[in-house]
Design a protein around this motif. Structure first.
Motif, short mmCIF file in Angstrom:
data_model
loop_
_atom_site.label_atom_id
_atom_site.label_comp_id
_atom_site.label_asym_id
_atom_site.label_seq_id
_atom_site.Cartn_x
_atom_site.Cartn_y
_atom_site.Cartn_z
N ALA A 45 0.83 -1.21 0.00
CA ALA A 45 0.00 0.00 0.00
C ALA A 45 0.86 1.26 0.00
O ALA A 45 0.55 2.24 -0.69
N ARG A 77 -4.56 -13.46 0.53
CA ARG A 77 -5.71 -12.78 1.11
C ARG A 77 -5.27 -11.79 2.18
O ARG A 77 -5.76 -10.65 2.24
N ARG A 100 -3.76 -8.68 0.60
CA ARG A 100 -4.80 -7.78 0.07
C ARG A 100 -5.52 -7.05 1.21
O ARG A 100 -5.71 -5.83 1.16
N GLU A 101 -5.93 -7.80 2.23
CA GLU A 101 -6.70 -7.20 3.33
C GLU A 101 -5.88 -6.19 4.11
O GLU A 101 -6.42 -5.18 4.59
N SER A 102 -4.58 -6.43 4.25
CA SER A 102 -3.72 -5.51 5.00
C SER A 102 -3.49 -4.21 4.24
O SER A 102 -3.30 -3.15 4.85
N GLN A 105 -5.72 -2.91 1.97
CA GLN A 105 -6.99 -2.30 1.61
C GLN A 105 -7.29 -0.98 2.34
O GLN A 105 -7.69 0.00 1.71
N PRO A 106 -7.11 -0.89 3.67
CA PRO A 106 -7.48 0.35 4.36
C PRO A 106 -6.66 1.56 3.96
O PRO A 106 -7.06 2.70 4.27
N LEU A 116 -5.56 2.29 0.75
CA LEU A 116 -5.69 2.61 -0.67
C LEU A 116 -6.81 3.61 -0.88
O LEU A 116 -7.78 3.64 -0.12
N ALA A 164 -8.50 0.95 -4.81
CA ALA A 164 -8.85 -0.34 -4.23
C ALA A 164 -9.81 -1.12 -5.12
O ALA A 164 -9.74 -2.35 -5.22
N GLU A 165 -10.69 -0.39 -5.79
CA GLU A 165 -11.68 -1.03 -6.67
C GLU A 165 -11.01 -1.64 -7.91
O GLU A 165 -11.38 -2.73 -8.36
#
Length: 349
Positions: A270, A303, A306-308, A310-311, A313, A318-319
């Protein structure tokens, strides 16, 4: 198979211990996915290394019923840092005597002697060239940009632009994103880990790669008081190098460590994306190698990455972002080197 009359472009990937050879046709398609590798023989000196590179090319040509007459260019992927284009700096994983070595001139001369004519040769950072190889696989004919993160013994990072070429700096050291500082406040208050580069600001590399596993094991082992490692007399490095195998069996300590590494890598991803804003992120390295890890492990690892991320971006980012596993494995850098030779030839045509 592509029309061989169009010519071929070859790539040599020179690692600290092994060297690999690959190639592409003039349309960019891969000639062979069969891995051809041999010892780099760096302990025997630079002449032995160059001789090995040439023997790798000869073997690749023979394996695929190709000839020197078909070769239009060669690329060499080799670790830095560099003192100039094609001139080795002080590399941590090569003999000190290699500093100042003009590997571009030596390899060009050896290729010319073997081919009977001069061949165009491009050289560059191995991580960057690995990114080129993987980027071609995911972007196809589009102009999408690609960020690659490849945690192995160290953390390879590459950004590939809309033209399919890696971002290069003026000092030619490659995109050394593994030596940016980790965002420690988001990693549970873990201490600053030592990095082989000597920096003391908490390089992200030891938090995400094999090089940091012994230190991470010391940090995480007290959280698992009944683990057999507490009574094992094996050296710490031996224990650390067994973690990947243990994680495939569901060992709680090993799983915790690799989950942590995935989180650290996701946050670092990120951070990089705030600068380069790529559409694709390719995750390479041994942890996503189907020969080394289970589907369940790889799915969980990607996974968490990605999840780490996400917040941190932007919503549209993110989309649109696609995080995908690498597909070329150990061939990525050799194929990437061949592609850079191809792209360079096209730009000059």
């Amino acid at each position: 198979m592509s029309d061989s009359k169009q010519g071929i472009f070859l790539g040599t990937d020179s690692g600290a211990t092994t060297s690999k050879t690959g190639g592409v046709w003039a349309d960019g398609s891969i000639i062979s996915t069969k891995l051809r590798q041999s010892s780099t023989n760096s302990q025997a000196g630079t002449a032995a290394v160059v001789s090995g590179w040439v023997e790798g090319v000869k073997g690749f040509l023979a394996d695929n019923q190709l000839t020197w007459d078909q070769v239009r260019g060669v690329g060499l992927a080799i670790p830095g840092p560099y003192n100039g284009y094609g001139i080795m700096g002080r590399a941590s994983n090569l003999p000190k005597s290699f500093e100042g070595w003009n590997f571009h001139a030596d390899y060009a001369a050896a290729l010319a002697a073997a081919a009977g004519r001069p061949l165009p040769l491009v050289v560059g950072n191995d991580g960057n060239y690995g990114g080129v190889g993987e980027a071609q696989r995911v972007r196809g004919d589009s102009k999408a940009t690609v960020l690659m993160l490849a945690p192995g013994s160290g953390l390879g990072v590459a950004y590939v632009d809309a033209n399919g070429l890696p971002l290069e700096g003026d000092t030619l050291n490659g995109m050394e994103g593994g030596h940016m500082p980790a965002v420690l406040q988001l990693l549970g208050g873990i201490k600053v880990l030592k990095c082989g580069c000597g920096r003391d600001w908490g390089c992200i590399e030891p938090y995400t790669t094999i090089s940091g596993l012994p230190q991470l094991l010391e940090e995480f082992l007290p959280k698992h008081p009944t683990h057999p490692f507490h009574t094992s007399t094996a050296p710490i490095k031996e224990k650390a190098f067994s973690l990947r195998t243990l994680a495939q069996k569901g060992d709680a300590l090993a799983v915790d460590i690799f989950n942590f590494q995935a989180k650290a890598l996701g946050i670092h991803m990120a951070s990089l994306l705030t600068a380069v804003d790529a559409e694709y992120v390719v995750i390479g390295g041994g942890l996503i190698d189907p020969e080394a890890t289970t589907p369940e492990f790889r799915e969980r690892y990607l996974r968490i990455i990605r999840e780490s991320a996400q917040p941190y971006l932007w919503p549209k980012q993110a989309e649109k972002l696609k995080v995908v596993p690498a597909t070329l494995g150990e061939l990525s850098q050799a194929i990437g080197a061949a592609l850079v030779a191809l792209y360079t030839a096209k730009a000059k045509a």
